[in-house]
Design a protein around this motif. Sequence first.
Motif: not given
Length: 95
Positions: A10-26
Motif C-alpha cells: 500500500i503506497d501512501f503519499e502523506a504530502a497529499e493525505a496528512y490529516e486524521v481522516n486520511d490515516i483512519e482510512g489507511l
Amino acid sequence: MTSFLCEQIIDFEAAEAYEVNDIEGLIKQVKTYLAESEGKKVVVLLRNAHYLTTRAFAILYNYIQEPISTNVVFVLVSADKSKIFPPLLDFVQHD
C-alpha cells in the motif's frame, strides 16, 4: 533483521493525505486487506511521513501499538526525521 515477503504494498503519499481522516482510512484499508486475505502479508509505504499532523501521527501510533497482525509492516519515509512524532520514533526502528 527478519525477512518479510509480501503479497501487497500500500503506497501512501502523506504530502497529499496528512490529516486524521486520511490515516483512519489507511488503517481501515489495512484492516480490510488483512481480513480478506488471511495469512497474506502487506507492506505499507508511508512516503513523506513528516507531513502528517500531530493528531494523524497519534492515530497511527495508537494503531501500531495495538497487537496487530505480524502480517503488516509500516515503512515510514521522511526527508526530515525531526518532524516525526517523537513517541513513534521511540517505538520503531530507524536510521
